[in-house]
Design a protein around this motif. Structure first.
Motif: not given
Length: 797
Positions: A354-358
């Motif tokens: 979930q590292g793409l913008g969270y």
């Protein structure tokens, strides 16, 4: 004029902070800063009183001031009191203070000054309490300025005798529609604040001589578009991590900017960083976080996500990078997780997706380049050798040798979704983690972590239309929260929030007339019972009379449901307690007089069009002669509960109930309990409409709208349950509650003691068993609140 205040004197706060600064010991009670308003704060100082529910004694207040909002609980979410494990809600920013304690920036609940035993809001008067970033500014009057950014930008007044208590909104009009501010940094040498915005790119402004009314400028050069994070390099160099969601963007992931005078006007010019030959940033790096060593900003680290993963929000760690020239050039770090039980010790896999913008953050200690920490999904990681090998923060994660979602309570001392991570000043062994469960503190370099400080941080985020209140058990309320399950408390009892089940997003919660709670789950609609202390979760309620032509179904999943307000309708000798809509199919919840043997009965199917879904249910109170179903397309269907036949209500005699604003969304439907006067609220674009039945119960006309430009988020009707006073109609917006005493003909504000923007998203009027009438409100970021709206009533419920 808005009347909002809180309840502790300035003198008390001065004494508390003086003790805190002198001894670095947390204060014994959670103080709250008085805000401007016409309510006498002293009126809220009430002594505890004991009362019982089903033989169990609680401690609550001895009275409630009429018309004054109070939190249902001032505590966080109790997960495991024996192990001192507590949650609160989504935290995006943390500033450790040298005097002890922390400044906390929450996603939607504003800013707090917090310690081990206290937490109180600094932002009750803010109109933009959604926070993504904090930074220290200049030293003035012996204090440090603090800038807080997100949906707005605020700066404290360091001349105040109460530091961090007096705040001013920084004028951002010169940013011209900046959207949201993701990250801020402060250049001490130039007294310049730099902001990464979602719509205007990188903006900066000199904060001298007036930090409240600055002149904003856009950074020049090749960096255009969205930015995820900022840090400062040597000489005030600005280093930016890009927010890229695909590899087609022409931008590289990291840029650096230099300051220079141009015609005696300061400019900031951005240019792309370079990378070592083994790094392919254009094809491997998306959303990127950057950080620098505070005392030697030549040393920097960065972490970036890729686009792989199984969830809709994707992004495992793709690159860990290092720089020794202040962000101009970068080379690769390491990915080995020491003593890892799974995935061969590979940080790429153990980081979560979930590292793409969270979840995506990184930090360095100010004491040297050896100490680096990464916050992502699953667990944070810490390195003591400059980012070459890593260990998970939280020793119990290793001991259990499983992903944190699959283990017991011992791992819930830290929530797996991490949004900020910090080393304490001058102490690399103290790591502070902000996540979806509040904030955790490790004092031993990441071996263990504790979350007891969240027990006094009430920032619970309730989802809209997922909150319910019991009429049978005084003060008992529950709702679905963001990533912290279904949480309940007993308002006025001085008890904390507790979970029905741990973790993940919560579900719709409603109390039926006999006292049980029904709530959604992955297995269907589940029944929970209250024993006076704990809500015990049970089995899903079966469908015993299914839709014709279908197999017998064990549970009703993915439904939208509403309790029956007055139970005087029966089917086959059973009482009807609730109505649910799953897709377009309508069901009634039946049971005996005590609410036992609950079961669903198929009633009928609403004739929804393609793309149409249920957004509100209203139930006519007199023998539930009509089930009203509002949709996202501005329609209200009326279903006969016996035959299942459906007609379409007329709204203003028009096909489009919101002329000029497109097709609207019906957000609430309700009826008085004595004469079935119906009300509804709808939203279309930026326009909201209050509707009421007129002439026929299947015709709605426009009523007076509150004086607000915000959309309506909640509807409640009450006061006539026992016929002792005329009904009131209440509606809420994101920031206000309005009351009408004349059938939605005119409106007045009812906001005393509420935060200026509490993110209100639901209302419910309840007359409790002790005959006191309350209006309850759920919020996204400040938990649940209630207001007594009448004296003690006589008569039976």
């Amino acid at each position: 004029m808005r009347s909002r205040t809180t309840s502790v004197s300035v003198l008390l706060a001065i004494c508390i902070l003086a003790v805190l600064a002198a001894s670095r010991v947390s204060p014994p009670h959670p103080p709250v800063r008085p805000e401007a308003g016409d309510l006498d704060a002293g009126a809220q100082h009430r002594l505890p009183v004991h009362f019982s529910t089903l033989g169990h004694t609680f401690v609550g207040s001895d009275d409630t001031a009429l018309g004054v909002w109070e939190p249902a609980s001032n505590q966080g979410i109790q997960i495991d009191a024996n192990n001192d494990i507590w949650h609160s809600a989504h935290i995006n920013a943390i500033l450790p203070l040298n005097t002890g304690g922390y400044l906390i920036g929450t996603e939607s609940g504003g800013a707090f000054l917090a310690g081990a035993t206290f937490a109180f809001a600094l932002s009750n008067a803010w109109n933009d309490p959604d926070i993504s970033s904090m930074t220290f500014g200049a030293r003035k009057y012996g204090q440090r300025q603090v800038f807080v950014a997100g949906s707005g930008l605020y700066v404290n007044d360091p001349s105040d005798t109460l530091p961090y208590f007096t705040w001013n909104r920084v004028d951002t009009s010169g940013m011209f529609g900046y959207g949201y501010i993701r990250s801020i940094v402060y250049d001490q040498k130039r007294d310049v604040l730099v902001a990464a915005t979602t719509s205007r790119g990188i903006m900066w402004a000199a904060m001298t001589p007036d930090p409240v009314h600055p002149i904003w400028h856009s950074a020049e050069g090749s960096f255009v578009g969205d930015c995820w994070s900022l840090t400062l390099g040597p000489g005030g160099r600005v280093v930016a991590g890009a927010f890229r969601t695909d590899y087609t963007s022409p931008r590289v992931p990291i840029y650096y900017g230099e300051w220079s005078p141009s015609h005696q006007i300061l400019t900031l010019t951005m240019q792309p960083s370079t990378f070592s030959s083994n790094v392919n940033p254009q094809n491997t790096m998306l959303c990127t976080s950057v950080a620098s060593e505070g005392d030697n900003p030549e040393n920097m680290v960065a972490v970036s996500s890729d686009k792989n993963g199984s969830r809709p929000t994707k992004g495992f760690i793709s690159q860990v990078l290092k720089s020794v020239d202040g962000g101009k050039s970068w080379f690769e770090g390491g990915y080995t997780v020491l003593n890892s039980p799974t995935n061969n010790g590979d940080l790429h896999q153990q980081s979560g997706d979930q590292g793409l913008g969270y979840n995506n953050c990184i930090c360095m200690s100010s004491l040297g380049p050896s100490y680096v920490a990464i916050g992502w999904s699953n667990v944070p990681f810490v390195s003591v050798n400059g980012g070459y090998t890593w260990s998970p923060v939280d020793g119990s994660w290793q001991a259990n040798q499983q992903n944190v979602f699959n283990v017991g309570l011992s791992d819930w001392n830290m929530h797996p979704d991490v949004h900020t991570i910090q080393f304490a000043a001058n102490d690399p062994d103290t790591i502070i983690v902000g996540d979806d469960g509040g904030f955790a503190i490790s004092s031993d370099g990441g071996l263990t972590a504790q979350t007891g400080q969240n027990r006094v941080l009430n920032t619970v985020q309730y989802y809209g239309n997922e909150f319910g209140v019991s009429e049978r058990f005084d003060g008992l309320c529950c709702g679905g929260t963001q990533d912290n399950g279904d949480c309940y408390t007993v308002a006025g009892a001085g008890v904390p929030y507790q979970n029905i089940e741990l973790g993940f997003d919560g579900n719709e919660c409603r109390f039926i007339k006999p006292g049980q709670m029904i709530h959604g789950s992955g297995n269907g609609v589940t029944i929970s019972t209250w024993d006076g202390v704990v809500l015990h979760d049970g089995s899903p309620i079966p469908i015993t009379m299914p839709k014709p032509g279908t197999d017998r179904q064990p549970a009703l999943k993915d439904s939208f449901f509403e309790p029956v307000p007055e139970v005087d309708f029966q089917v086959a000798g059973l009482n009807a307690y609730a109505v649910a809509v799953a897709g377009s199919d309508v069901y009634e919840l039946l049971g005996d007089a005590e609410g036992h043997a609950l079961q669903w009965r198929y009633t009928g199917t609403a004739p929804f069009n393609s793309g149409e879904s249920v957004t509100a249910i209203g139930i006519m109170n007199l023998s539930i002669e009509g089930i009203y179903i509002g949709t996202n397309k501005g329609k209200i269907f009326v279903m006969d509960p016996i035959s299942g036949g459906t007609t379409l209500a007329t709204i203003n005699g028009l096909t489009d109930p919101f002329p000029g604003a497109g097709v609207g969304r019906v957000s609430g439907i309700g009826f008085t309990r004595t004469n079935d006067q119906g009300y509804a609220i709808g939203n279309a674009g930026e326009r909201s409409t209050v509707l009421k039945t007129s002439g026929t119960l299947q015709t709605f006309v426009s009523a007076a709208n509150p004086a607000s430009h915000e959309q309506l988020t909640g509807l409640a009707i009450g006061g006539d349950q026992i016929g002792l006073f005329s009904p009131s109609v209440y509606v809420s917006t994101d920031s206000d509650v309005f009351e009408s005493l004349d059938g939605a003909g005119s409106w007045g504000l009812k906001t005393t003691n509420l935060p200026t923007r509490a993110h209100l998203n639901g209302l419910q009027f309840v007359v409790h068993a002790d005959r006191q009438a309350f209006l309850y409100a759920s919020t996204y970021g400040r938990g649940a609140w209630r207001m007594q709206v009448g004296g003690v009533l006589s008569g039976s419920p």
